[in-house]
Design a protein around this motif. Structure first.
Motif, PDB file in Angstrom:
ATOM      1  N   GLU A 151       1.185  -1.315   0.168  1.00  0.00           N
ATOM      2  CA  GLU A 151       0.107  -0.060   0.008  1.00  0.00           C
ATOM      3  C   GLU A 151       0.900   1.328  -0.011  1.00  0.00           C
ATOM      4  N   ALA A 152       1.826   1.338   0.862  1.00  0.00           N
ATOM      5  CA  ALA A 152       2.673   2.537   0.930  1.00  0.00           C
ATOM      6  C   ALA A 152       3.514   2.399  -0.517  1.00  0.00           C
ATOM      7  N   SER A 153       3.875   1.315  -1.145  1.00  0.00           N
ATOM      8  CA  SER A 153       4.560   1.450  -2.329  1.00  0.00           C
ATOM      9  C   SER A 153       3.802   1.809  -3.312  1.00  0.00           C
ATOM     10  N   TYR A 154       2.343   1.299  -3.414  1.00  0.00           N
ATOM     11  CA  TYR A 154       1.541   2.345  -4.418  1.00  0.00           C
ATOM     12  C   TYR A 154       1.622   3.717  -4.446  1.00  0.00           C
ATOM     13  N   LEU A 155       1.583   4.116  -3.216  1.00  0.00           N
ATOM     14  CA  LEU A 155       1.709   5.797  -3.069  1.00  0.00           C
ATOM     15  C   LEU A 155       2.870   6.243  -3.713  1.00  0.00           C
ATOM     16  N   ALA A 156       4.077   5.468  -3.466  1.00  0.00           N
ATOM     17  CA  ALA A 156       5.211   5.633  -4.022  1.00  0.00           C
ATOM     18  C   ALA A 156       5.198   5.766  -5.461  1.00  0.00           C
ATOM     19  N   GLN A 306      -0.674  -9.101  13.874  1.00  0.00           N
ATOM     20  CA  GLN A 306      -0.987  -7.747  14.280  1.00  0.00           C
ATOM     21  C   GLN A 306      -0.488  -7.164  12.456  1.00  0.00           C
ATOM     22  N   VAL A 307      -1.678  -6.698  11.885  1.00  0.00           N
ATOM     23  CA  VAL A 307      -1.515  -6.008  10.678  1.00  0.00           C
ATOM     24  C   VAL A 307      -1.565  -4.489  10.951  1.00  0.00           C
ATOM     25  N   PHE A 308      -0.336  -3.906  10.224  1.00  0.00           N
ATOM     26  CA  PHE A 308      -0.492  -2.458  10.171  1.00  0.00           C
ATOM     27  C   PHE A 308      -0.490  -2.027   8.932  1.00  0.00           C
ATOM     28  N   ASP A 309      -1.476  -1.354   8.537  1.00  0.00           N
ATOM     29  CA  ASP A 309      -1.823  -1.084   7.186  1.00  0.00           C
ATOM     30  C   ASP A 309      -2.111   0.428   6.985  1.00  0.00           C
ATOM     31  N   LEU A 310      -2.658   1.067   5.850  1.00  0.00           N
ATOM     32  CA  LEU A 310      -3.147   2.465   5.650  1.00  0.00           C
ATOM     33  C   LEU A 310      -4.168   2.718   6.674  1.00  0.00           C
ATOM     34  N   VAL A 312      -4.418   2.046   9.923  1.00  0.00           N
ATOM     35  CA  VAL A 312      -4.216   2.153  11.023  1.00  0.00           C
ATOM     36  C   VAL A 312      -3.033   3.108  11.018  1.00  0.00           C
ATOM     37  N   ASN A 313      -2.719   3.603  10.001  1.00  0.00           N
ATOM     38  CA  ASN A 313      -1.539   4.546   9.856  1.00  0.00           C
ATOM     39  C   ASN A 313      -0.150   3.781   9.962  1.00  0.00           C
ATOM     40  N   GLY A 314      -0.270   2.621   9.859  1.00  0.00           N
ATOM     41  CA  GLY A 314       0.953   1.593   9.964  1.00  0.00           C
ATOM     42  C   GLY A 314       1.901   1.678   8.644  1.00  0.00           C
ATOM     43  N   VAL A 315       1.419   2.341   7.804  1.00  0.00           N
ATOM     44  CA  VAL A 315       2.106   2.674   6.424  1.00  0.00           C
ATOM     45  C   VAL A 315       1.619   3.966   5.984  1.00  0.00           C
ATOM     46  N   GLY A 316       2.485   4.585   5.139  1.00  0.00           N
ATOM     47  CA  GLY A 316       2.151   5.720   4.481  1.00  0.00           C
ATOM     48  C   GLY A 316       3.368   6.478   3.622  1.00  0.00           C
ATOM     49  N   LEU A 317       3.020   7.521   3.314  1.00  0.00           N
ATOM     50  CA  LEU A 317       4.059   8.194   2.444  1.00  0.00           C
ATOM     51  C   LEU A 317       4.407   9.436   3.204  1.00  0.00           C
ATOM     52  N   SER A 318       5.724   9.810   3.160  1.00  0.00           N
ATOM     53  CA  SER A 318       6.163  11.196   3.599  1.00  0.00           C
ATOM     54  C   SER A 318       5.833  12.375   2.784  1.00  0.00           C
ATOM     55  N   GLU A 319       5.939  13.332   3.262  1.00  0.00           N
ATOM     56  CA  GLU A 319       5.754  14.519   2.532  1.00  0.00           C
ATOM     57  C   GLU A 319       6.636  15.704   3.183  1.00  0.00           C
ATOM     58  N   SER A 320       7.927  15.475   3.754  1.00  0.00           N
ATOM     59  CA  SER A 320       8.729  16.215   4.440  1.00  0.00           C
ATOM     60  C   SER A 320       9.575  17.178   3.490  1.00  0.00           C
ATOM     61  N   ASN A 321       9.883  16.761   2.170  1.00  0.00           N
ATOM     62  CA  ASN A 321      10.443  17.542   1.160  1.00  0.00           C
ATOM     63  C   ASN A 321       9.762  18.809   0.755  1.00  0.00           C
ATOM     64  N   PRO A 322       9.938  20.024   0.841  1.00  0.00           N
ATOM     65  CA  PRO A 322       9.125  20.737   0.364  1.00  0.00           C
ATOM     66  C   PRO A 322       8.804  20.670  -1.153  1.00  0.00           C
TER      67      PRO A 322
END
Length: 351
Positions: A151-156, A306-310, A312-322
């Motif tokens: 799921e995180a990789s899809y967003l990537a 224990q499943v960590f997915d989107l 439950v915010n267990g995976v995601g995509l960062s937006e730190s770089n302006p």
């Protein structure tokens, strides 16, 4: 039947834990004697690192961030132990046994490589809660901490498709195994769903972990340079420590890199390359580690899968770089994709 449960909330945020990861901390060096008697001391969380060890600015460091949070909050003694080059399952079994015998609880193996060892050790120490990251191990006192990496990789993939100017992007996998296939599958689907004209070049560094696929920045750098020569201008690596070589090559060529597991834009060791780290596919290993530690501290140890997915915010995509927000349509595209993955409109492939 093994019980499968899903956390309703990850105890800590991906980004905050990634920021906490550093390359310092205590290391347990005691060895076990093979005696399965558990200490009745009040020791806390212990983690045994995966290949690449602490300082990878990614997977292992995320786990260490979870340990740091638990140590600070619960005020107990913790331990973190490095792997050895070319070690066997017997070596891993001895390491886990030693930690349990000393009285650490829980004891977490960071990485699927601890699977066989943990299955053997958990049965010998029934009063200790064990955790394993990225694998499922049976046992009444074992929590399997697994993630929806796809799921995180899809967003990537969405990000890569939006950011590319050459319509060619690259994926570098550390080792050719099912776990990394999840990263590749999600990434390729995200790219294709966003822009079917974009080509994905994929490469795995090694067939086995023992060959250094997760621990060789030089291999990652060489693979990235090859993909850049083929016109790739966005590179995504799921390769542990080897990913640092991919990021270095991308920065040198002034193309985009996408980090993995931790928010690599914020990692001090990668500061000289941060301008070229567009985003990172996040995996809240630290949150999972902390959640298990807290459950033990609360007297209600988590067990089962224990499943960590989107959700439950267990995976995601960062937006730190302006620069992330400056890529046309990227923020909205990622938000829409995330919403549709969570509500089931988008089914992300794992192969």
């Amino acid at each position: 039947m093994r019980q499968i449960s899903k956390l309703t909330r990850v105890a800590v945020g991906v980004a905050s834990l990634a920021l906490a990861a550093t390359a310092c901390g205590g290391t347990s060096t005691d060895s076990g004697s093979g005696d399965s008697t558990e200490s009745k001391g009040s020791l806390g969380l212990a983690i045994a690192y995966d290949i690449g060890g602490k300082g990878d600015q990614s997977f292992n460091d995320a786990a260490y961030a979870g340990l740091q949070k638990a140590q600070k909050e619960f005020g107990y003694k913790t331990a973190d132990v490095e792997p050895n080059e070319g070690e066997t399952d017997a070596d891993k079994e001895q390491r886990l046994s030693s930690l349990a015998k000393q009285g650490y609880n829980p004891v977490i193996g960071v990485g699927f490589v601890y699977g066989p060892a943990m299955e053997a050790v958990a049965a010998k120490y029934p009063k200790t809660t064990f955790g394993i990251v990225d694998s499922e191990v049976k046992g009444d006192n074992v929590a399997s901490l697994v993630f929806a990496e796809q799921e995180a990789s899809y967003l990537a993939g969405v990000a890569a498709a939006k950011a590319t100017k050459t319509n060619t992007v690259g994926f570098v996998g550390g080792v050719d195994i099912p776990l990394i296939h999840k990263f590749e599958a999600g990434f390729e689907q995200g790219v294709t769903d966003t822009n079917s004209k974009v080509k994905v070049i994929s490469q795995y560094l090694t067939q086995t972990a023992e060959e250094g696929g997760f621990s060789s920045p030089d291999k990652g750098k060489a693979a990235a340079e090859g993909q850049i020569e083929k016109n790739a201008d966005v590179l995504y690596a799921a390769a542990g420590l080897s990913g640092q070589g991919v990021i270095e090559a991308a920065a040198k060529a002034k193309v985009w890199a996408i980090g993995v597991d931790s928010d690599q834009y914020k990692q001090a060791a990668l500061a000289s390359y941060k301008s070229y780290i567009l985003t990172s596919a996040l995996k809240d290993v630290g949150g999972a580690v902390y959640s298990l530690a807290k459950s033990v501290e609360d007297g209600k140890p988590l067990t089962g899968t224990q499943v960590f997915d989107l959700k439950v915010n267990g995976v995601g995509l960062s937006e730190s770089n302006p620069e992330f927000a400056k890529v046309a349509g990227l923020t909205d595209a990622v938000a829409k994709a995330k919403e549709e993955i969570i509500d089931g409109t988008i089914k992300v492939k794992t192969e």
